[in-house]
Design an enzyme around this catalytic site. Structure first.
Site, PDB file in Angstrom:
ATOM      1  CG  ASP A  98      32.345  11.539  22.918  1.00 39.40           C
ATOM      2  OD1 ASP A  98      32.733  11.783  24.088  1.00 39.40           O
ATOM      3  OD2 ASP A  98      32.305  12.412  22.035  1.00 39.40           O
ATOM      4  CG  ASP A 132      20.777   1.342  30.120  1.00 42.44           C
ATOM      5  OD1 ASP A 132      21.171   0.159  30.175  1.00 42.44           O
ATOM      6  OD2 ASP A 132      19.633   1.653  29.754  1.00 42.44           O
TER       7      ASP A 132
END
Ligand code: NAD
Length: 354
Positions: free
Chosen positions: A223, A247
């Site tokens: 994050d 990804d």
């Protein structure tokens, strides 16, 4: 000329795929000629054109040609006419199948920024000079591990985040080696504050890192990394992460480059490396000479480096691309409404700058 030629399997695919592969091969042939390197190419069907010709998106003949080559250069697959077809007749099925067959577990996506080339929402003073590579684990974790599926009446669904030490270790080695050849900074990205897979990931990276004392290893939670990529993109050199995180982060990072057409990729780990620009088949601009060949051309630079062992030639291609972009030569996608050149003119400019 060296005695046995390098065997390159070309899979141009659909839409702008053939245009950008043609451009990349033009550059590759020229750089090979200058370095006295022998190159042998063969061209095969994949994607929508393969479905039209054979009924299958990855014909056996193509697969065998790829497996028997030294490297594969792929353009792009996909065409709107196949949108409603079942998976067995979808062009994208061919792409997933070849990645799997070649057993490429490490996906390398370089991200770099040349001032003024294309539009990015991030301010120039933050993004200018950005030059890093995302290494994404490509064959494990949530996208592949079992068990997966739906429960009765789709009352629940599950996927499995699972990594073995071996899977993490081989990805770590690719990442450290890559960092060693660059600015020697490796950021391992995980979610070790919550996930056991991430705790194992971190342990293995720390252990493997002891063999690479010259590379500075740091860790970021995913994050936080998502924020830092936008806030301080210049500080990254190599980012290594697991499949799902990679990804997402690699697409986020791609925004910094200014256009999808700029981004190359390499998928490594098996016997045969797979090289492809990140973009799709772009049916909206196919056949018009508007495609930006930069991503495909930089993919052959990666091929020269990782599959052919020709570092000098790889750097020569990368320098030529940079020089052309720094001179202000622009395809339409990165011209910001200004003067633009065609795919062929961009390619010739790169050849001229080699
Ligand atoms: P896309 O990448 O093909 O195009 C997105 C946008 O970027 C379009 O406006 C396109 O014109 C532009 N663009 C892409 N590459 C460019 C280039 N080299 N130069 C200039 N502009 C470029 O993505 P999409 O429109 O979502 O998908 C089109 C088809 O491609 C679909 O069938 C999709 O499934 C397929 N696809 C294939 C791959 C692949 O082969 N690796 C990847 C993504 C999408």
């Amino acid at each position: 000329m060296s005695s046995s030629p390098f065997r390159l399997c070309l899979l141009p695919g659909d839409g702008i795929g053939p245009e950008v592969v043609d451009a990349a091969v033009t550059v590759l042939r020229e750089v090979a000629r200058r370095h006295g390197l022998a190159l042998e190419t063969s061209t095969h069907l994949i994607g929508g054109c393969a479905v039209r010709a054979t009924g299958k998106p990855l014909p056996e003949e193509t697969l065998q040609a790829a497996l028997g080559s030294n490297a594969v250069l792929l353009g792009a697959v996909g065409a709107p006419e196949f949108d409603k077809e079942p998976p067995a007749r979808k062009p994208e099925t061919g792409l997933l199948a070849i990645r799997k067959a070649l057993n490429c577990f490490a996906n390398l996506r370089p991200v770099f920024r040349i001032a003024g080339a294309g539009a990015t929402p991030v301010k120039d003073e933050i993004v200018e000079g950005t030059d890093f590579v995302v290494v994404r684990e490509l064959t494990g974790s949530l996208y592949f591990a079992e068990p997966r599926g739906f429960g009765p009446e789709r009352g629940w669904a599950q996927n499995t985040m699972k990594y073995t030490v071996e899977e993490i270790e081989r990805l770590a080695r690719v990442s450290f080696e890559l960092a060693r050849g660059r600015r020697k900074k490796l950021t391992s990205v995980d979610k070790a504050n919550v996930l056991e897979t991430s705790q194992l990931w971190r342990e293995v990276f720390v252990r493997v890192g002891k063999e690479y004392g010259d590379v500075e290893l740091s860790h970021l939670y995913v994050d936080n990394c998502a924020m830092q990529i936008i806030l301080r993109p210049r500080e990254f050199d190599v980012i290594a992460t697991e499949n799902l995180f990679g990804d997402i982060l690699s697409d986020e990072a791609g925004v910094l480059a200014g256009s999808l057409g700029m981004l190359p990729s390499a998928s490594l780990g098996g016997q045969v490396g797979l090289y492809e620009p990140v973009h799709g088949s772009a049916p909206d601009i196919a056949g018009k000479g508007l495609a930006n060949p930069t991503g495909a051309i930089l993919s052959v630079a990666m091929l020269l480096r990782h599959s052919w062992g020709q570092e000098q030639a790889a750097q020569q291609v990368e320098r030529a691309v940079r020089a052309v972009l720094q001179r202000g030569v622009r395809t339409k996608d990165i011209a910001g409404g200004g003067a633009a050149v065609s795919t062929g003119e961009m390619t010739q400019a790169v050849v001229g700058a080699l």
